[in-house]
Design a protein around this motif. Structure first.
Motif, short mmCIF file in Angstrom:
data_model
loop_
_atom_site.label_atom_id
_atom_site.label_comp_id
_atom_site.label_asym_id
_atom_site.label_seq_id
_atom_site.Cartn_x
_atom_site.Cartn_y
_atom_site.Cartn_z
N GLY A 146 -34.41 -20.64 21.62
CA GLY A 146 -35.21 -21.76 22.09
C GLY A 146 -35.02 -22.20 23.52
O GLY A 146 -35.12 -23.40 23.81
N SER A 147 -34.81 -21.26 24.44
CA SER A 147 -34.66 -21.62 25.84
C SER A 147 -35.07 -20.44 26.71
O SER A 147 -34.82 -19.29 26.36
CB SER A 147 -33.21 -22.01 26.16
OG SER A 147 -33.01 -22.14 27.56
N THR A 148 -35.69 -20.73 27.84
CA THR A 148 -36.08 -19.67 28.78
C THR A 148 -35.20 -19.68 30.03
O THR A 148 -35.54 -19.03 31.02
CB THR A 148 -37.55 -19.83 29.20
OG1 THR A 148 -37.76 -21.13 29.77
CG2 THR A 148 -38.48 -19.65 28.00
N ARG A 149 -34.09 -20.39 29.99
CA ARG A 149 -33.16 -20.37 31.12
C ARG A 149 -32.64 -18.96 31.36
O ARG A 149 -32.53 -18.15 30.43
CB ARG A 149 -31.96 -21.28 30.84
CG ARG A 149 -32.28 -22.76 30.87
CD ARG A 149 -31.02 -23.55 30.58
NE ARG A 149 -31.23 -24.99 30.71
CZ ARG A 149 -30.30 -25.89 30.49
NH1 ARG A 149 -29.08 -25.50 30.13
NH2 ARG A 149 -30.56 -27.18 30.63
N GLU A 150 -32.26 -18.67 32.62
CA GLU A 150 -31.72 -17.35 32.94
C GLU A 150 -30.46 -17.07 32.12
O GLU A 150 -30.27 -15.95 31.62
CB GLU A 150 -31.40 -17.26 34.43
CG GLU A 150 -30.91 -15.89 34.85
CD GLU A 150 -30.68 -15.78 36.35
OE1 GLU A 150 -30.13 -14.75 36.78
OE2 GLU A 150 -31.04 -16.72 37.08
N ARG A 151 -29.59 -18.05 31.99
CA ARG A 151 -28.41 -17.91 31.13
C ARG A 151 -28.56 -18.87 29.96
O ARG A 151 -27.97 -19.95 29.91
CB ARG A 151 -27.12 -18.17 31.91
CG ARG A 151 -25.86 -17.71 31.14
CD ARG A 151 -24.61 -17.70 32.01
NE ARG A 151 -23.51 -17.01 31.35
CZ ARG A 151 -22.38 -17.61 30.95
NH1 ARG A 151 -22.18 -18.90 31.20
NH2 ARG A 151 -21.44 -16.91 30.34
N SER A 152 -29.38 -18.47 29.04
CA SER A 152 -29.67 -19.29 27.86
C SER A 152 -28.61 -19.05 26.81
O SER A 152 -28.41 -17.92 26.35
CB SER A 152 -31.05 -18.92 27.31
OG SER A 152 -31.19 -19.35 25.97
N PHE A 153 -27.93 -20.12 26.40
CA PHE A 153 -26.86 -19.95 25.42
C PHE A 153 -27.42 -19.71 24.01
O PHE A 153 -26.77 -19.05 23.20
CB PHE A 153 -25.91 -21.15 25.45
CG PHE A 153 -25.11 -21.20 26.72
CD1 PHE A 153 -24.10 -20.27 26.97
CD2 PHE A 153 -25.39 -22.14 27.70
CE1 PHE A 153 -23.39 -20.29 28.16
CE2 PHE A 153 -24.67 -22.17 28.89
CZ PHE A 153 -23.67 -21.25 29.12
N SER A 154 -28.62 -20.22 23.73
CA SER A 154 -29.22 -19.88 22.43
C SER A 154 -29.57 -18.40 22.40
O SER A 154 -29.44 -17.74 21.37
CB SER A 154 -30.44 -20.76 22.14
OG SER A 154 -31.46 -20.59 23.11
N ARG A 155 -30.00 -17.84 23.54
CA ARG A 155 -30.26 -16.41 23.60
C ARG A 155 -28.96 -15.60 23.47
O ARG A 155 -28.91 -14.61 22.73
CB ARG A 155 -30.97 -16.04 24.91
CG ARG A 155 -31.16 -14.51 25.08
CD ARG A 155 -31.94 -14.18 26.33
NE ARG A 155 -31.31 -14.71 27.53
CZ ARG A 155 -30.29 -14.14 28.17
NH1 ARG A 155 -29.76 -13.02 27.72
NH2 ARG A 155 -29.80 -14.70 29.27
N LEU A 156 -27.92 -16.04 24.15
CA LEU A 156 -26.65 -15.32 24.06
C LEU A 156 -26.11 -15.33 22.63
O LEU A 156 -25.57 -14.32 22.15
CB LEU A 156 -25.62 -15.93 25.01
CG LEU A 156 -25.92 -15.83 26.51
CD1 LEU A 156 -24.77 -16.41 27.33
CD2 LEU A 156 -26.23 -14.40 26.93
#
Length: 232
Positions: free
Chosen positions: A34-44
């Motif tokens: 749920g995030s499009t940040r370059e360093r997205s912690f939900s993606r990590l």
């Protein structure tokens, strides 16, 4: 007893356990974040979960929400919308992970679910699939998002597994290579993914579990019209 249940259509009652042949292919798991940040912690966290799922014998796909338009802001023919819907139908189980923003799931995450129709034809594309929920927090541990995701999963007629993961101060839990550090929080993610694979293997061949009496009374056209939200 039948005289006491005069409103019941006995010809449509189905409580028999069907003879089931079990699938032998790898469980298919879709992971959403749920995030499009370059360093997205939900993606990590989702990437860490995918590594575990593959180790446990699953096939995984991760949807990148970057470029997905706001719900109803464009046609359903948009490439990102079609990609998401195709992955929903491909999957047998899912992992949902969102950061907590203002005490709730992020708009980026909710938009993904809002692009999924309640029905394609007369069947919800998420109906009967398994679901694991996780959240990442910028501060102390919270369970606001995982609780909301459970409500959302129920609404989408998914089997949400009992275990869940909430990672507080997520920025402290990943190293310079964007891998999750060894900790009790990591062990909980292992627990959740292991449990998801087990439940998916048990439930993926049982569509009868979400085959409802009330909907068997309706035709496919009637059901599709009733659950279609386009007109509101």
């Amino acid at each position: 007893m039948s005289e006491e249940l005069h409103n019941l259509d006995f010809s449509l009652v189905d409580i028999e356990v069907p003879a089931t042949s079990f699938s032998t292919h790898k469980p298919r798991i879709l992971l959403l974040y749920g995030s499009t940040r370059e360093r997205s912690f939900s993606r990590l966290l989702v990437e860490e979960a995918a590594r575990l799922l593959e180790q446990f014998g699953a096939e995984t796909r991760i949807f990148n929400p970057s470029g997905l338009p706001l719900p109803d802001d464009t046609s359903v023919e948009h490439a990102k919308v079609q990609e998401l819907r195709d992955l929903m139908q491909w999957s047998e189980g899912q992992v949902w992970c969102s950061p907590e923003r203002h005490g709730a799931m992020s708009a980026v995450f909710k938009a993904q679910i809002d692009w999924i129709p309640l029905a394609l034809g007369a069947v919800r594309p998420t109906q009967g699939k398994t679901l694991a929920v996780m959240q990442v927090c910028g501060g102390s541990q919270s369970f606001n998002v995982v609780n909301q995701l459970r409500v959302l999963g129920r609404w989408m007629r998914m089997f949400t597994i009992p275990n869940q993961s909430s990672v507080p101060k997520a920025y402290l839990e990943f190293d310079e290579q964007n891998r999750m550090k060894a900790s009790a929080l990591y062990d909980r993610v292992v627990d959740v993914m292991e449990e998801l694979v087990k439940f998916t293997q048990l439930l993926r061949d049982r569509p009868d579990l979400v085959d409802r009496y009330s909907e068997r009374k309706e035709s496919a056209a009637q059901l599709s019209q009733r659950v279609n939200q386009r007109s509101i």
